[in-house]
Write a protein that holds these residues in place. Structure first.
Motif, PDB file in Angstrom:
ATOM      1  N   ALA A 195      -5.942   4.528   5.496  1.00  0.00           N
ATOM      2  CA  ALA A 195      -5.600   5.811   4.881  1.00  0.00           C
ATOM      3  C   ALA A 195      -6.836   6.375   4.236  1.00  0.00           C
ATOM      4  O   ALA A 195      -7.809   5.662   4.008  1.00  0.00           O
ATOM      5  N   GLN A 196      -6.759   7.651   3.897  1.00  0.00           N
ATOM      6  CA  GLN A 196      -7.890   8.227   3.170  1.00  0.00           C
ATOM      7  C   GLN A 196      -7.868   7.739   1.717  1.00  0.00           C
ATOM      8  O   GLN A 196      -6.847   7.215   1.241  1.00  0.00           O
ATOM      9  N   THR A 197      -8.973   7.926   1.041  1.00  0.00           N
ATOM     10  CA  THR A 197      -9.094   7.448  -0.336  1.00  0.00           C
ATOM     11  C   THR A 197      -8.008   8.059  -1.218  1.00  0.00           C
ATOM     12  O   THR A 197      -7.716   9.247  -1.117  1.00  0.00           O
TER      13      THR A 197
ATOM     14  N   ALA B  53      -4.819   7.390  -1.178  1.00  0.00           N
ATOM     15  CA  ALA B  53      -3.483   7.485  -0.585  1.00  0.00           C
ATOM     16  C   ALA B  53      -2.622   6.261  -0.880  1.00  0.00           C
ATOM     17  O   ALA B  53      -1.406   6.288  -0.695  1.00  0.00           O
ATOM     18  N   GLY B  54      -3.262   5.174  -1.348  1.00  0.00           N
ATOM     19  CA  GLY B  54      -2.466   4.004  -1.724  1.00  0.00           C
ATOM     20  C   GLY B  54      -2.741   2.732  -0.943  1.00  0.00           C
ATOM     21  O   GLY B  54      -1.886   1.854  -0.871  1.00  0.00           O
ATOM     22  N   LYS B  55      -3.942   2.603  -0.376  1.00  0.00           N
ATOM     23  CA  LYS B  55      -4.267   1.381   0.395  1.00  0.00           C
ATOM     24  C   LYS B  55      -4.282   0.140  -0.484  1.00  0.00           C
ATOM     25  O   LYS B  55      -3.645  -0.861  -0.176  1.00  0.00           O
ATOM     26  N   SER B  56      -5.052   0.209  -1.568  1.00  0.00           N
ATOM     27  CA  SER B  56      -5.195  -0.988  -2.407  1.00  0.00           C
ATOM     28  C   SER B  56      -3.860  -1.346  -3.056  1.00  0.00           C
ATOM     29  O   SER B  56      -3.520  -2.520  -3.180  1.00  0.00           O
ATOM     30  N   HIS B  57      -3.114  -0.326  -3.445  1.00  0.00           N
ATOM     31  CA  HIS B  57      -1.783  -0.555  -4.002  1.00  0.00           C
ATOM     32  C   HIS B  57      -0.925  -1.328  -2.989  1.00  0.00           C
ATOM     33  O   HIS B  57      -0.309  -2.336  -3.327  1.00  0.00           O
ATOM     34  N   SER B  58      -0.925  -0.836  -1.754  1.00  0.00           N
ATOM     35  CA  SER B  58      -0.116  -1.480  -0.709  1.00  0.00           C
ATOM     36  C   SER B  58      -0.605  -2.895  -0.418  1.00  0.00           C
ATOM     37  O   SER B  58       0.201  -3.813  -0.239  1.00  0.00           O
TER      38      SER B  58
ATOM     39  N   GLU C 292       2.990  11.698   1.073  1.00  0.00           N
ATOM     40  CA  GLU C 292       2.580  11.659  -0.336  1.00  0.00           C
ATOM     41  C   GLU C 292       1.910  10.310  -0.601  1.00  0.00           C
ATOM     42  O   GLU C 292       2.064   9.362   0.168  1.00  0.00           O
ATOM     43  N   THR C 293       1.224  10.228  -1.733  1.00  0.00           N
ATOM     44  CA  THR C 293       0.619   8.949  -2.119  1.00  0.00           C
ATOM     45  C   THR C 293       1.690   7.854  -2.168  1.00  0.00           C
ATOM     46  O   THR C 293       2.767   8.066  -2.718  1.00  0.00           O
ATOM     47  N   GLY C 294       1.394   6.732  -1.546  1.00  0.00           N
ATOM     48  CA  GLY C 294       2.345   5.612  -1.555  1.00  0.00           C
ATOM     49  C   GLY C 294       3.361   5.658  -0.430  1.00  0.00           C
ATOM     50  O   GLY C 294       4.123   4.721  -0.243  1.00  0.00           O
TER      51      GLY C 294
ATOM     52  N   ALA D 211       8.170   4.646   5.091  1.00  0.00           N
ATOM     53  CA  ALA D 211       8.625   4.001   3.864  1.00  0.00           C
ATOM     54  C   ALA D 211       7.831   4.455   2.656  1.00  0.00           C
ATOM     55  O   ALA D 211       6.694   4.903   2.774  1.00  0.00           O
ATOM     56  N   LYS D 212       8.479   4.330   1.505  1.00  0.00           N
ATOM     57  CA  LYS D 212       7.758   4.479   0.240  1.00  0.00           C
ATOM     58  C   LYS D 212       7.446   3.047  -0.208  1.00  0.00           C
ATOM     59  O   LYS D 212       8.355   2.242  -0.406  1.00  0.00           O
ATOM     60  N   ILE D 213       6.167   2.748  -0.312  1.00  0.00           N
ATOM     61  CA  ILE D 213       5.779   1.403  -0.725  1.00  0.00           C
ATOM     62  C   ILE D 213       6.233   1.191  -2.176  1.00  0.00           C
ATOM     63  O   ILE D 213       6.090   2.080  -3.012  1.00  0.00           O
ATOM     64  N   ARG D 214       6.787   0.035  -2.447  1.00  0.00           N
ATOM     65  CA  ARG D 214       7.380  -0.205  -3.773  1.00  0.00           C
ATOM     66  C   ARG D 214       6.324  -0.257  -4.874  1.00  0.00           C
ATOM     67  O   ARG D 214       5.126  -0.349  -4.606  1.00  0.00           O
ATOM     68  N   GLU D 215       6.808  -0.219  -6.130  1.00  0.00           N
ATOM     69  CA  GLU D 215       5.923  -0.389  -7.272  1.00  0.00           C
ATOM     70  C   GLU D 215       5.295  -1.773  -7.219  1.00  0.00           C
ATOM     71  O   GLU D 215       5.872  -2.699  -6.662  1.00  0.00           O
ATOM     72  N   ARG D 216       4.168  -1.909  -7.863  1.00  0.00           N
ATOM     73  CA  ARG D 216       3.544  -3.234  -7.952  1.00  0.00           C
ATOM     74  C   ARG D 216       4.191  -4.063  -9.052  1.00  0.00           C
ATOM     75  O   ARG D 216       4.643  -3.540 -10.056  1.00  0.00           O
TER      76      ARG D 216
ATOM     77  N   GLY E 225      -8.855  -0.138 -10.480  1.00  0.00           N
ATOM     78  CA  GLY E 225      -9.588   0.638  -9.475  1.00  0.00           C
ATOM     79  C   GLY E 225      -8.865   1.849  -8.934  1.00  0.00           C
ATOM     80  O   GLY E 225      -9.244   2.401  -7.927  1.00  0.00           O
ATOM     81  N   GLY E 226      -7.796   2.285  -9.603  1.00  0.00           N
ATOM     82  CA  GLY E 226      -7.101   3.487  -9.150  1.00  0.00           C
ATOM     83  C   GLY E 226      -7.955   4.718  -9.419  1.00  0.00           C
ATOM     84  O   GLY E 226      -9.077   4.623  -9.919  1.00  0.00           O
ATOM     85  N   ASP E 227      -7.390   5.881  -9.118  1.00  0.00           N
ATOM     86  CA  ASP E 227      -8.138   7.113  -9.344  1.00  0.00           C
ATOM     87  C   ASP E 227      -8.322   7.370 -10.837  1.00  0.00           C
ATOM     88  O   ASP E 227      -7.435   7.106 -11.628  1.00  0.00           O
TER      89      ASP E 227
HETATM   90  N1  ADP Z   1       3.473   3.102  -3.653  1.00  0.00           N
HETATM   91  C1  ADP Z   1       2.947   3.582  -4.788  1.00  0.00           C
HETATM   92  N2  ADP Z   1       3.717   3.759  -5.870  1.00  0.00           N
HETATM   93  C2  ADP Z   1       3.207   4.240  -7.014  1.00  0.00           C
HETATM   94  N3  ADP Z   1       1.901   4.563  -7.192  1.00  0.00           N
HETATM   95  C3  ADP Z   1       1.073   4.412  -6.151  1.00  0.00           C
HETATM   96  C4  ADP Z   1       1.546   3.897  -4.906  1.00  0.00           C
HETATM   97  N4  ADP Z   1       0.505   3.843  -4.059  1.00  0.00           N
HETATM   98  C5  ADP Z   1      -0.566   4.286  -4.749  1.00  0.00           C
HETATM   99  N5  ADP Z   1      -0.238   4.629  -5.990  1.00  0.00           N
HETATM  100  C6  ADP Z   1      -1.168   5.148  -7.014  1.00  0.00           C
HETATM  101  O1  ADP Z   1      -2.069   6.064  -6.420  1.00  0.00           O
HETATM  102  C7  ADP Z   1      -3.405   5.837  -6.843  1.00  0.00           C
HETATM  103  C8  ADP Z   1      -4.316   5.560  -5.645  1.00  0.00           C
HETATM  104  O2  ADP Z   1      -3.891   4.373  -5.000  1.00  0.00           O
HETATM  105  P1  ADP Z   1      -4.937   3.318  -4.401  1.00  0.00           P
HETATM  106  O3  ADP Z   1      -4.139   2.183  -3.875  1.00  0.00           O
HETATM  107  O4  ADP Z   1      -5.993   2.992  -5.384  1.00  0.00           O
HETATM  108  O5  ADP Z   1      -5.540   4.191  -3.209  1.00  0.00           O
HETATM  109  P2  ADP Z   1      -6.696   3.800  -2.157  1.00  0.00           P
HETATM  110  O6  ADP Z   1      -6.932   2.329  -2.252  1.00  0.00           O
HETATM  111  O7  ADP Z   1      -6.145   4.219  -0.828  1.00  0.00           O
HETATM  112  O8  ADP Z   1      -7.881   4.628  -2.532  1.00  0.00           O
HETATM  113  C9  ADP Z   1      -3.354   4.672  -7.808  1.00  0.00           C
HETATM  114  O9  ADP Z   1      -3.407   5.172  -9.119  1.00  0.00           O
HETATM  115  C10 ADP Z   1      -2.023   4.021  -7.528  1.00  0.00           C
HETATM  116  O10 ADP Z   1      -1.456   3.459  -8.677  1.00  0.00           O
END
Ligand code: ADP
Ligand code: MG
Length: 510
Positions: free
Chosen positions: A157-159, A161-166, A447-449, A464-469, A475-477
């Protein structure tokens, strides 16, 4: 949300086993990507609404404003809402199969029930990893199957968008299953998994390995024990010393000099001895190697009396975070090579019997196309034969076009989050047959996530909407707006004279 099982409408016009369209019952609200069900006595067809359109044969586009207004004011409108969808499969005796039944016009379409959707998207299986919920149906859980990771996983995904979260969610799920997990973490994005309310429950199973060069902003105070990630100089072969010194594999002259220095050490073994051995080589060689010697001196803190080894970072149910922050890429390459090569050796020789998952963040930096470094060779080897030995990759990248295409196409499962760049979309398309045009179309609107899950770890593509961690994220935005609130507070504290404070208020508002 409307009740599941409620009636939505009747099929109209042409329908087939793959596509259907139905006219929406007045008063029914429906959203794109909603799930519907067409039930027969012995089976049910489940579909997803891909398109919603509204049209009128009366309110023609050539009527003009007044013409339309006349109809509207007299409450004359013949609007029909048409939903078009594609079938996901047929559920027969609790089993999901490809849908081969014809759908006839005039068939009743209902909102799909939780039970049938759960049978499809969250079947009770030993290997189920709980990753989130269906978009449009938050009451339905979505799982992927760990067996599908046999042929590796890519998270693209682009920066932002939620890669590291997932990736963190997948790590949590793998840990629950007892998997051995390693993450190569160039920005120390995962270290906070050890911290905090939710993270506390995982902390006994998470180990952080940090080199003395680490620039990750965390400390023992907020994450607990941090272990050193070091090398013992005497464990290194001359080639490895060259790697660490940043000497490219085809710079044979410099490599030869390092070899000469190394062999002249005789019995001596630490970095000091190695640097002293420049005395024993010809002056012109000494000159050639001097910049590299200065470099290794600068990073000498990575050497210690012990080399961090397999037994430290591979153990059932353990997540090992390799903090590679603060390192030049070739140093990160060297450390990463050491780690995953050692894992591969242990697995090939059956020294470690359990499955090992290696997450590679910013994978495009480790395996850009056309490189032949030790790290890229090792990753390619795992991509092509890791599954025979029980080593599995999770490749994370925002540049699907700037990563070795063989490795990307060996990843038979994908979590794809928002992607808008056309070149990146094309690279994704080329990487897997299971990624259809329709999926590519949808990627920009996520949308993000929100993610599209495709490939071997799911039975059908899932949005899918990836669940909360459960663990804490790092390292988020950056939230610029809230940082600026603090900046303004500091600015105002710095104003000493009362009159100036008033003036600032007048200029910028209170
Ligand atoms: N499934 C999700 N539910 C809630 N927040 C999310 C989810 N995915 C990403 N986020 C939030 O969005 C922001 C960017 O996510 P991140 O995983 O860091 O993106 P990437 O690694 O793609 O750059 C973070 O602040 C993260 O907490
Ligand atoms: Mg990230």
């Amino acid at each position: 949300m409307h009740e599941s099982g409620s009636e939505l409408g009747y099929t109209v016009g042409e329908n087939s086993s793959e596509y259907f369209q139905f006219v929406l019952k007045p008063g029914c609200a429906i959203r794109r990507w909603e799930y519907v069900e067409i039930s027969y006595p012995d089976h049910s067809i489940v579909g997803r609404v891909e398109r919603i359109a509204s049209r009128s044969d009366l309110l023609k586009d050539n009527l003009g404003y007044e013409g339309v207004e006349r109809y509207v004011k007299n409450d004359i409108n013949e609007i029909v809402d048409i939903c078009t969808g594609s079938t996901l499969g047929t559920v027969e005796n609790g089993k999901l199969t490809k849908s081969r039944y014809l759908i006839r016009p005039g068939t009743l379409v209902k909102r799909a029930g939780v039970k049938i959707l759960t049978e499809i998207f969250n079947p009770p299986e030993e290997g189920a990893l709980n990753v989130g919920t269906l978009i449009g149906r938050e009451d339905v859980r979505v799982s992927v199957n760990v067996n599908g990771l046999r042929r590796h996983l890519a998270i693209v995904a682009q920066t932002g968008a939620g890669k590291s979260h997932s990736a963190g969610v997948i790590m949590e799920e793998l840990m629950k299953k007892g998997a051995s997990v390693i993450v190569l973490d160039p920005h120390a994005d995962y270290v906070l998994m050890r911290q905090g309310e939710g993270g506390r429950s995982y902390s006994p199973f998470i180990r952080i390995f940090r080199t003395p060069l680490s620039t990750g902003r965390y400390s023992r105070d907020n994450v607990g024990i941090v272990e050193d990630f070091t090398l013992r100089f005497s464990d290194l072969e001359p080639d490895e010393i060259s790697d660490i010194m940043g000497i490219k594999e085809n710079w044979t002259n410099l490599r030869k000099i390092v070899e000469d220095m190394h062999s002249s050490m005789k019995g001596l073994k630490d970095l000091e001895d190695f640097m002293m051995s420049t005395e024993k080589i010809p002056p012109e060689d000494r000159k050639k190697i001097s910049a590299r010697i200065r470099f290794i001196k600068k990073i000498k803190s990575i050497f210690s009396t012990r080399t961090t080894g397999l037994k430290d970072y591979v153990s059932p149910g353990q997540l090992s975070i390799m903090d590679l922050s603060g390192m030049d890429q070739y140093l990160a390459n060297y450390f990463s090579f050491r780690v995953i090569n050692e894992i591969m050796d242990a697995k090939v020789s059956y020294d470690y019997e359990y499955p090992v998952f290696i997450f590679i963040e910013e994978a495009h930096n480790f395996i850009p196309p056309g490189t032949n470094t030790k790290i890229s060779q090792t990753i390619k080897r795992i991509a092509s034969e890791g599954r025979k030995f029980g080593v599995f990759l999770v490749v994370i990248t925002q540049r699907p076009g700037k990563i070795d295409q063989d490795v990307l196409s060996q990843c038979n499962s994908q979590i794809i989050l928002r992607v808008t760049n056309p070149l990146d979309k094309k690279a994704l398309m080329d990487s897997a047959e299971s990624i259809s045009d329709a999926i590519i179309e949808d990627l920009s609107s996520l949308e993000t996530g929100e993610a599209i899950l495709v490939g071997e770890f799911v039975r059908i593509p899932i949005i899918a909407k990836i669940r909360e961690r459960e663990t804490k994220e790092g390292g988020g935005d950056v939230d610029i707006a809230s940082l600026l609130i603090r900046a303004r507070e500091e600015r105002d504290r710095n104003i000493s004279i009362e009159g100036d404070r008033e003036r600032v208020k007048n200029i910028f508002g209170g």
